[in-house]
Design an enzyme around this catalytic site. Sequence first.
Site, PDB file in Angstrom:
ATOM      1  N   GLN A 168     -16.027  33.706 -48.966  1.00 60.52           N
ATOM      2  CA  GLN A 168     -15.203  33.838 -50.165  1.00 60.52           C
ATOM      3  C   GLN A 168     -14.866  35.311 -50.433  1.00 60.52           C
ATOM      4  O   GLN A 168     -13.880  35.623 -51.081  1.00 60.52           O
ATOM      5  CB  GLN A 168     -15.961  33.236 -51.354  1.00 60.52           C
ATOM      6  CG  GLN A 168     -15.259  33.359 -52.668  1.00 60.52           C
ATOM      7  CD  GLN A 168     -15.869  32.455 -53.718  1.00 60.52           C
ATOM      8  OE1 GLN A 168     -15.682  31.247 -53.692  1.00 60.52           O
ATOM      9  NE2 GLN A 168     -16.623  33.031 -54.635  1.00 60.52           N
ATOM     10  N   ASN A 196     -13.128  23.829 -47.477  1.00 61.93           N
ATOM     11  CA  ASN A 196     -13.277  24.756 -46.352  1.00 61.93           C
ATOM     12  C   ASN A 196     -12.003  24.856 -45.504  1.00 61.93           C
ATOM     13  O   ASN A 196     -11.563  25.943 -45.149  1.00 61.93           O
ATOM     14  CB  ASN A 196     -14.465  24.348 -45.469  1.00 61.93           C
ATOM     15  CG  ASN A 196     -15.777  24.411 -46.228  1.00 61.93           C
ATOM     16  OD1 ASN A 196     -15.822  24.934 -47.340  1.00 61.93           O
ATOM     17  ND2 ASN A 196     -16.835  23.873 -45.649  1.00 61.93           N
ATOM     18  N   GLU A 249       0.531  62.173 -51.483  1.00 62.61           N
ATOM     19  CA  GLU A 249      -0.928  62.297 -51.451  1.00 62.61           C
ATOM     20  C   GLU A 249      -1.602  60.935 -51.554  1.00 62.61           C
ATOM     21  O   GLU A 249      -2.594  60.662 -50.885  1.00 62.61           O
ATOM     22  CB  GLU A 249      -1.407  63.181 -52.617  1.00 62.61           C
ATOM     23  CG  GLU A 249      -0.976  64.632 -52.499  1.00 62.61           C
ATOM     24  CD  GLU A 249      -1.286  65.401 -53.777  1.00 62.61           C
ATOM     25  OE1 GLU A 249      -0.459  65.363 -54.709  1.00 62.61           O
ATOM     26  OE2 GLU A 249      -2.353  66.012 -53.858  1.00 62.61           O
ATOM     27  N   HIS A 288      -1.885  72.095 -32.653  1.00 61.54           N
ATOM     28  CA  HIS A 288      -2.919  72.760 -33.469  1.00 61.54           C
ATOM     29  C   HIS A 288      -2.334  73.322 -34.771  1.00 61.54           C
ATOM     30  O   HIS A 288      -2.854  74.278 -35.318  1.00 61.54           O
ATOM     31  CB  HIS A 288      -3.611  73.891 -32.709  1.00 61.54           C
ATOM     32  CG  HIS A 288      -3.992  73.533 -31.311  1.00 61.54           C
ATOM     33  ND1 HIS A 288      -5.231  73.044 -30.979  1.00 61.54           N
ATOM     34  CD2 HIS A 288      -3.275  73.563 -30.154  1.00 61.54           C
ATOM     35  CE1 HIS A 288      -5.273  72.794 -29.667  1.00 61.54           C
ATOM     36  NE2 HIS A 288      -4.104  73.100 -29.146  1.00 61.54           N
ATOM     37  N   SER A 302       2.250  69.267 -63.687  1.00 60.68           N
ATOM     38  CA  SER A 302       0.873  69.582 -64.046  1.00 60.68           C
ATOM     39  C   SER A 302       0.791  69.699 -65.560  1.00 60.68           C
ATOM     40  O   SER A 302       1.727  70.167 -66.205  1.00 60.68           O
ATOM     41  CB  SER A 302       0.473  70.904 -63.392  1.00 60.68           C
ATOM     42  OG  SER A 302      -0.573  71.505 -64.129  1.00 60.68           O
ATOM     43  N   ASN A 348       3.981  68.326 -58.106  1.00 60.81           N
ATOM     44  CA  ASN A 348       2.988  67.863 -57.131  1.00 60.81           C
ATOM     45  C   ASN A 348       3.482  66.651 -56.346  1.00 60.81           C
ATOM     46  O   ASN A 348       4.077  65.740 -56.927  1.00 60.81           O
ATOM     47  CB  ASN A 348       1.689  67.515 -57.854  1.00 60.81           C
ATOM     48  CG  ASN A 348       1.091  68.722 -58.550  1.00 60.81           C
ATOM     49  OD1 ASN A 348       1.184  69.837 -58.038  1.00 60.81           O
ATOM     50  ND2 ASN A 348       0.512  68.508 -59.716  1.00 60.81           N
ATOM     51  N   LYS A 380       4.408  73.720 -61.613  1.00 69.00           N
ATOM     52  CA  LYS A 380       3.981  72.793 -60.568  1.00 69.00           C
ATOM     53  C   LYS A 380       4.853  71.557 -60.448  1.00 69.00           C
ATOM     54  O   LYS A 380       5.321  71.002 -61.432  1.00 69.00           O
ATOM     55  CB  LYS A 380       2.535  72.325 -60.849  1.00 69.00           C
ATOM     56  CG  LYS A 380       1.482  73.377 -60.613  1.00 69.00           C
ATOM     57  CD  LYS A 380       1.266  73.725 -59.154  1.00 69.00           C
ATOM     58  CE  LYS A 380       0.556  72.645 -58.365  1.00 69.00           C
ATOM     59  NZ  LYS A 380      -0.867  72.546 -58.666  1.00 69.00           N
ATOM     60  N   SER A 421     -14.530  32.535 -58.302  1.00 72.69           N
ATOM     61  CA  SER A 421     -13.548  33.308 -57.539  1.00 72.69           C
ATOM     62  C   SER A 421     -12.132  33.169 -58.082  1.00 72.69           C
ATOM     63  O   SER A 421     -11.201  33.744 -57.543  1.00 72.69           O
ATOM     64  CB  SER A 421     -13.576  32.896 -56.065  1.00 72.69           C
ATOM     65  OG  SER A 421     -13.194  31.544 -55.935  1.00 72.69           O
TER      66      SER A 421
HETATM   67  N1  ARG Z   1     -13.620  29.455 -53.110  1.00 76.85           N
HETATM   68  C1  ARG Z   1     -14.086  29.152 -51.796  1.00 76.85           C
HETATM   69  C2  ARG Z   1     -13.684  30.300 -50.818  1.00 76.85           C
HETATM   70  O1  ARG Z   1     -12.829  31.027 -51.139  1.00 76.85           O
HETATM   71  C3  ARG Z   1     -13.507  27.872 -51.324  1.00 76.85           C
HETATM   72  C4  ARG Z   1     -14.341  27.183 -50.295  1.00 76.85           C
HETATM   73  C5  ARG Z   1     -15.587  26.661 -50.902  1.00 76.85           C
HETATM   74  N2  ARG Z   1     -16.323  25.887 -49.960  1.00 76.85           N
HETATM   75  C6  ARG Z   1     -17.587  25.530 -50.173  1.00 76.85           C
HETATM   76  N3  ARG Z   1     -18.163  24.862 -49.230  1.00 76.85           N
HETATM   77  N4  ARG Z   1     -18.222  25.829 -51.257  1.00 76.85           N
HETATM   78  O2  ARG Z   1     -14.239  30.439 -49.753  1.00 76.85           O
END
Ligand code: ARG
Length: 478
Positions: free
Chosen positions: A342, A130, A310, A176, A297, A305, A303, A43
């Site tokens: 995650q 966590n 948008e 409307h 355009s 735009n 044009k 991640s």
């Molecule tokens: N990269 C994890 C997340 O964003 C961090 C927490 C990971 N915890 C675990 N028990 N593997 O949630």
Amino acid sequence: MPLLSYKVKIIIMNDKIDTEKNKMWGGRFSAGASAVMDAINVSIDVDKKLYAQDIQTSLAHCAMLAETGIITDEDAAQMCAGLNEISAEIASGEFTFSRQLEDIHMNIEQALTQKIGASAGRLHTARSRNDQVATDFRLYIRDAIDELQQNYQTLLKVILVRAEQHTESVMAGFTHLQTAQPVTLGHHLMAYFEMFARDSERFADCRKRVNHSPLGAAALAGTSFPIDRQMVAQTLGFDGVMKNSLDAVSARDFVMEFLGVAVIAATHFSRLAEEFVLWSSVQFGYCRIDDSFTSGSSIMPQKKNPDAAELVRAKSGRILGDFITLAHVMKALPLAYSKDMQEDKPPLFDAYDALVLMQKAMIGMLEGMVFYPEKMLQDLQKGFPEATDFADWLVQKLNIPFRDAHHITGEAVALAEKKQCRLIDLSLSELQTFHSDISDDVYAVLDVKRAVETRTSFGGTAPARVREAIKQAKASLS
Ligand code: ARG
């Protein structure tokens, strides 16, 4: 079936197993992760955005560990110095993130170990990723809200400036998308002021629930170390600590709430954007969007735009998608932490970036927009906006029941339509064919400017009322 097993085999063959075990938890494992596992699990590409918050959280945790005697002051001092160095390195772009180290927490911990040696390992005492990630994310969203709020202040001020310039600019109020009754452009813009002000209020309310500290919940159950959660919370500027450790690590309603508020806010942007798209067209010609927010355009030289408008309009769909993504990730997840969570970051980052852009584009467009009140007035007069006033006059002056007045007015409109003129252009004798008591003081109410001026009820479109609303709005901002 054979095809399926063939495919599975190919994947497994291509998926090299790493022989090196994970440094953080490898003790229990006989081999490293497969390449596919790494790919799905990593991640860092996303959560490196949380580096500043992660270091802030670690500094607060570290200070608390020293204060409570869980680690020594010497260790704490080394950790602090190391963390600050890492922070500077990341900020200046010198830091190399490793995908092997999975996420931002482990990248920073590993870097700290390289700097100060084994004592870095003590930083994670009484803490888990966590509660760490939940804390980092709350800090991030808190900052995000603060930035959005600053932009809202700017946006609201710009609306006030533009509305004040157009308290007398009469245009069609639509229902409307058909001409309904005359309103002023200032009144119309102030309607958006109200919407955006409520969105800003919603973000402020959301911030209250974001701003509680999960840190100290550890993995899920709390810890036997004599930690001081209040101290950490205070250092990080939280309003308090989360009361239940399971909830602290499992809750993502703070993210969903942010996204929910963002969805509502985005719909407001999309509505105004849609009006700008319509109004800037040749067909309406009510406004001109500054060149800096439009594009040309590649084939049609004439044009211009309204791309920014948008895209603001479209991004509201994207933000709704982000909300739905997270709601589905969270739905039916058992307590406490699961790796599913995650997946909370991409939608949040996406929605936040989109919303900031929407705000900035809207501010820019509003600042540079040229309005054409003459065209607005001209169109208005084609749509018989004075019809309600005519009917009201019949009720008030001739004591005619409103239903009959409505009918008489309808006949007058039909005649004017046939003659391609306004109601005010019909002669008195023509009007009297619909009701013989109609007198020439009716012409006063057939004037659209006057119609606007008389709508003085609270919240109404009368210039005096709108000026009052602007004045109050100004006071509410400063
Ligand atoms: N990269 C994890 C997340 O964003 C961090 C927490 C990971 N915890 C675990 N028990 N593997 O949630």
